[in-house]
Motif scaffolding. Structure first.
Motif, PDB file in Angstrom:
ATOM      1  N   GLY A  77       0.732  -1.344  -0.006  1.00 20.35           N
ATOM      2  CA  GLY A  77      -0.070   0.101   0.040  1.00 20.35           C
ATOM      3  C   GLY A  77       0.714   1.200   0.099  1.00 20.35           C
ATOM      4  N   THR A  78       0.279   2.549  -0.190  1.00 21.62           N
ATOM      5  CA  THR A  78       1.017   3.494  -0.221  1.00 21.62           C
ATOM      6  C   THR A  78      -0.010   4.562   0.601  1.00 21.62           C
ATOM      7  N   GLY A  79       0.568   5.887   1.000  1.00 19.97           N
ATOM      8  CA  GLY A  79      -0.462   6.759   1.511  1.00 19.97           C
ATOM      9  C   GLY A  79       0.699   7.831   2.195  1.00 19.97           C
ATOM     10  N   PRO A  80       0.002   8.983   2.740  1.00 25.15           N
ATOM     11  CA  PRO A  80       0.862  10.048   3.446  1.00 25.15           C
ATOM     12  C   PRO A  80       1.812   9.476   4.327  1.00 25.15           C
ATOM     13  N   LEU A  81       1.650   8.446   5.274  1.00 24.40           N
ATOM     14  CA  LEU A  81       2.806   8.211   6.210  1.00 24.40           C
ATOM     15  C   LEU A  81       3.971   7.134   5.698  1.00 24.40           C
ATOM     16  N   GLU A  82       3.862   7.029   4.329  1.00 21.17           N
ATOM     17  CA  GLU A  82       4.950   5.943   3.816  1.00 21.17           C
ATOM     18  C   GLU A  82       6.403   6.398   4.265  1.00 21.17           C
ATOM     19  N   LYS A  83       6.647   7.614   4.129  1.00 20.65           N
ATOM     20  CA  LYS A  83       8.087   7.816   4.482  1.00 20.65           C
ATOM     21  C   LYS A  83       8.429   7.690   6.202  1.00 20.65           C
ATOM     22  N   TYR A  84       7.248   8.166   6.879  1.00 21.14           N
ATOM     23  CA  TYR A  84       7.462   7.842   8.377  1.00 21.14           C
ATOM     24  C   TYR A  84       7.639   6.355   8.771  1.00 21.14           C
ATOM     25  N   LEU A  85       6.899   5.564   7.975  1.00 19.58           N
ATOM     26  CA  LEU A  85       6.788   4.342   8.330  1.00 19.58           C
ATOM     27  C   LEU A  85       7.954   3.397   7.848  1.00 19.58           C
ATOM     28  N   THR A  86       8.472   3.779   6.677  1.00 19.79           N
ATOM     29  CA  THR A  86       9.887   3.235   6.138  1.00 19.79           C
ATOM     30  C   THR A  86      10.781   3.586   7.233  1.00 19.79           C
ATOM     31  N   ASP A  87      10.948   4.888   7.668  1.00 22.30           N
ATOM     32  CA  ASP A  87      11.891   5.097   8.700  1.00 22.30           C
ATOM     33  C   ASP A  87      12.112   4.527   9.692  1.00 22.30           C
ATOM     34  N   LEU A  88      10.565   4.347  10.187  1.00 25.48           N
ATOM     35  CA  LEU A  88      10.631   3.550  11.515  1.00 25.48           C
ATOM     36  C   LEU A  88      10.850   1.958  11.265  1.00 25.48           C
ATOM     37  N   ALA A  89      10.480   1.550  10.491  1.00 25.31           N
ATOM     38  CA  ALA A  89      11.100   0.142  10.034  1.00 25.31           C
ATOM     39  C   ALA A  89      12.386  -0.086   9.990  1.00 25.31           C
ATOM     40  N   LYS A  90      13.184   1.094   9.483  1.00 27.09           N
ATOM     41  CA  LYS A  90      14.711   0.843   9.589  1.00 27.09           C
ATOM     42  C   LYS A  90      15.175   1.018  11.080  1.00 27.09           C
ATOM     43  N   ALA A  91      14.672   2.044  11.715  1.00 24.34           N
ATOM     44  CA  ALA A  91      15.011   2.445  12.835  1.00 24.34           C
ATOM     45  C   ALA A  91      14.914   1.355  13.852  1.00 24.34           C
ATOM     46  N   LEU A  92      13.928   0.385  13.668  1.00 21.77           N
ATOM     47  CA  LEU A  92      13.768  -0.779  14.459  1.00 21.77           C
ATOM     48  C   LEU A  92      14.191  -1.865  14.154  1.00 21.77           C
ATOM     49  N   ALA A  93      14.950  -1.823  12.962  1.00 22.06           N
ATOM     50  CA  ALA A  93      15.901  -2.836  12.386  1.00 22.06           C
ATOM     51  C   ALA A  93      15.060  -4.121  12.333  1.00 22.06           C
ATOM     52  N   ILE A  94      13.877  -4.180  11.801  1.00 18.13           N
ATOM     53  CA  ILE A  94      12.938  -5.540  11.633  1.00 18.13           C
ATOM     54  C   ILE A  94      13.233  -5.809   9.842  1.00 18.13           C
ATOM     55  N   ASN A  95      12.715  -7.022   9.913  1.00 13.41           N
ATOM     56  CA  ASN A  95      12.952  -7.623   8.373  1.00 13.41           C
ATOM     57  C   ASN A  95      11.320  -7.215   7.458  1.00 13.41           C
ATOM     58  N   CYS A  96      11.451  -6.004   7.006  1.00 18.51           N
ATOM     59  CA  CYS A  96      10.266  -5.354   6.568  1.00 18.51           C
ATOM     60  C   CYS A  96      10.132  -5.043   5.086  1.00 18.51           C
ATOM     61  N   LYS A  97       9.476  -5.316   4.167  1.00 16.73           N
ATOM     62  CA  LYS A  97       9.466  -4.973   2.891  1.00 16.73           C
ATOM     63  C   LYS A  97       8.103  -3.951   2.496  1.00 16.73           C
ATOM     64  N   PHE A  98       8.374  -2.936   1.943  1.00 15.57           N
ATOM     65  CA  PHE A  98       7.320  -2.200   1.458  1.00 15.57           C
ATOM     66  C   PHE A  98       7.144  -2.275  -0.095  1.00 15.57           C
ATOM     67  N   THR A  99       6.008  -2.926  -0.549  1.00 16.68           N
ATOM     68  CA  THR A  99       5.854  -2.875  -2.107  1.00 16.68           C
ATOM     69  C   THR A  99       5.246  -1.734  -2.878  1.00 16.68           C
ATOM     70  N   GLY A 100       4.613  -0.858  -2.204  1.00 14.90           N
ATOM     71  CA  GLY A 100       3.730  -0.123  -2.653  1.00 14.90           C
ATOM     72  C   GLY A 100       2.488  -0.982  -3.137  1.00 14.90           C
ATOM     73  N   SER A 101       1.596  -0.080  -4.144  1.00 17.36           N
ATOM     74  CA  SER A 101       0.312  -0.690  -4.251  1.00 17.36           C
ATOM     75  C   SER A 101       0.556  -1.967  -5.554  1.00 17.36           C
ATOM     76  N   LEU A 102      -0.175  -2.575  -5.145  1.00 13.39           N
ATOM     77  CA  LEU A 102      -0.288  -3.863  -6.168  1.00 13.39           C
ATOM     78  C   LEU A 102      -1.570  -4.327  -6.748  1.00 13.39           C
ATOM     79  N   ALA A 103      -1.462  -4.923  -7.746  1.00 13.00           N
ATOM     80  CA  ALA A 103      -2.943  -5.358  -8.573  1.00 13.00           C
ATOM     81  C   ALA A 103      -3.586  -6.391  -7.405  1.00 13.00           C
ATOM     82  N   ASN A 104      -4.870  -6.501  -7.375  1.00  9.34           N
ATOM     83  CA  ASN A 104      -5.493  -7.229  -6.540  1.00  9.34           C
ATOM     84  C   ASN A 104      -5.335  -8.717  -6.442  1.00  9.34           C
TER      85      ASN A 104
END
Length: 405
Positions: free
Chosen positions: A238-265
């Motif tokens: 997904g995408t949205g206005p909090l994307e940068k905040y959330l990607t930065d948070l995931a990096k700060a937490l050092a978790i195994n997280c992948k952001f894909t953006g929007s995808l077809a159903n």
């Protein structure tokens, strides 16, 4: 089968009668998050849906067949602002008239109040589906537009307009803000069922699907992932206005997280089928925004995937706690982590578990069954045996509208 015979067959509903037309109104066709609207239109058997709106957004759900009154003014423009203030548009009224519709169905209360004058002038019954944001954030918005929406909504509540709530939670809210209980029907957003054979396969990791906005609670999920065993995989779609905040948070937490953006159903459904757990950590936003009943819960269940969700909005209506998933309190990060770990340890990849979850969704939320309820509501608001043509409808939009927009 000849082309003519095929067309004749398509014009006949499962009840054996010619299909009447419903004009389905949404201001913009169609945000990628609103698959539930396309699902519903595609599964109508007794009615012919025509999608009508103002503009088009960039989305895989936008189609060339959508009929638009202001295609150059998606999400803005002077003509649109004039229409929102006056609710008068010859072009829009003309589209509805030429569709030969027997009923108008608006998705979201914000669109219902916009299309009501057109439906009234054309002497057409109006059905409005409420999805959540239209009874929370928008309803409580301050300023002129918030006041105008509430005032127009009161008009709908007082008139003979039929209302659909996509959850019992939304129905309760509608009644609290003035709707008559007798005119609110709960009809869930349905989903397409998955065959048992497709449920077999390996599963791993945690999945989130949704807009990256505050009410989705993604930051709670990221913090919960930091409490799980190191390396536990999270995929955020997904995408949205909090994307940068959330990607930065995931990096700060050092978790195994992948952001894909929007995808077809179809890609989303494939990810659901391979996930161990889908998380829906919804919460009330600071602006009062709430969920209706997230389609992602139903889609995950259709793929046999258990869901960890907060007891928020209509979430609990879609989950059998301890059977098809687990419910936790809003903003309970530790509870969220514990619930995810519980399901991951429970062997959710077992085909019998997947089949049980999918069977529940098929039984309670199958798209064909839910859409049939919508069509039955249409039948109740207008007696139709053959398509109703607007030559009998009375008002002519070319003479009854003073605005040239």
């Amino acid at each position: 089968m000849s082309a003519k015979k095929s067309e004749d067959t398509a014009a006949i509903g499962r009840n054996g009668k010619p299909k009447p037309t419903v004009a389905v109104f949404r201001s913009d066709w169609l945000p990628a998050s609103e698959t539930f609207i396309r699902y519903q239109l595609a599964n109508m058997k007794n009615w012919n849906p025509v999608s009508i709106g103002l503009g088009r957004v960039q989305s895989p759900l936008a189609l060339d067949t959508d009929q638009l009154a202001m295609p150059e003014a998606a999400n803005g423009g002077t003509r649109r602002r004039i229409f929102q203030a006056t609710r008068r548009s010859r072009r829009l009224a003309g589209l509805v008239q030429r569709s030969n519709a027997s009923v108008v169905h608006a998705h979201f209360g914000t669109n219902g109040v916009l299309i009501r004058p057109v439906a009234r002038r054309l002497q057409l019954p109006l059905v409005v589906t409420f999805h959540g944001v239209d009874t929370s954030t928008v309803y409580h918005e301050k300023g002129l537009w918030g006041w105008l929406y509430r005032t127009r909504l009161e008009e709908i509540f007082k008139k003979d307009v039929q209302l659909i709530a996509v959850s019992e939670s939304i129905k309760r809210t509608l009644i609290q803000i003035g709707a008559s209980k007798s005119r609110v029907s709960v009809i869930y957003n349905g989903v397409i069922a998955t065959t048992a054979a497709d449920l077999v396969g390996s599963r791993h990791g945690v999945l989130f699907v949704g807009r990256l906005v505050e009410k989705k609670g993604v930051d709670d999920l990221l913090n919960a992932m930091a409490l799980l065993p190191e390396g536990t995989e999270l995929t955020v779609v997904g995408t949205g206005p909090l994307e940068k905040y959330l990607t930065d948070l995931a990096k700060a937490l050092a978790i195994n997280c992948k952001f894909t953006g929007s995808l077809a159903n179809q890609e989303v459904r494939k990810l659901m089928r391979s996930a161990e757990v889908v998380c829906v950590p919804s919460r009330v936003g600071r602006d009062g925004d709430v969920e209706g009943l997230p389609t992602v819960i139903l889609e995950a269940g259709a793929e046999g995937t258990p869901v960890v969700a907060t007891s928020h909005g209509g979430n609990a209506e879609a989950i059998v706690d301890g059977v098809t998933g687990l419910l936790v309190a809003e903003r309970d990060v530790r509870g969220l982590a514990d619930a995810v770990l519980t399901l991951m340890k429970a062997g959710v990849a077992d085909p019998s578990n997947a089949n049980r979850i999918a069977a529940h969704v098929s039984r309670e939320f199958d798209i064909s069954k839910q859409t049939a309820k919508v069509e039955e509501l249409y039948e109740r608001v207008v007696e139709v045996t053959v398509p109703k043509f607007f030559s009998d409808a009375g008002s002519n939009p070319s003479t009854s509208h003073s605005s040239g927009s």
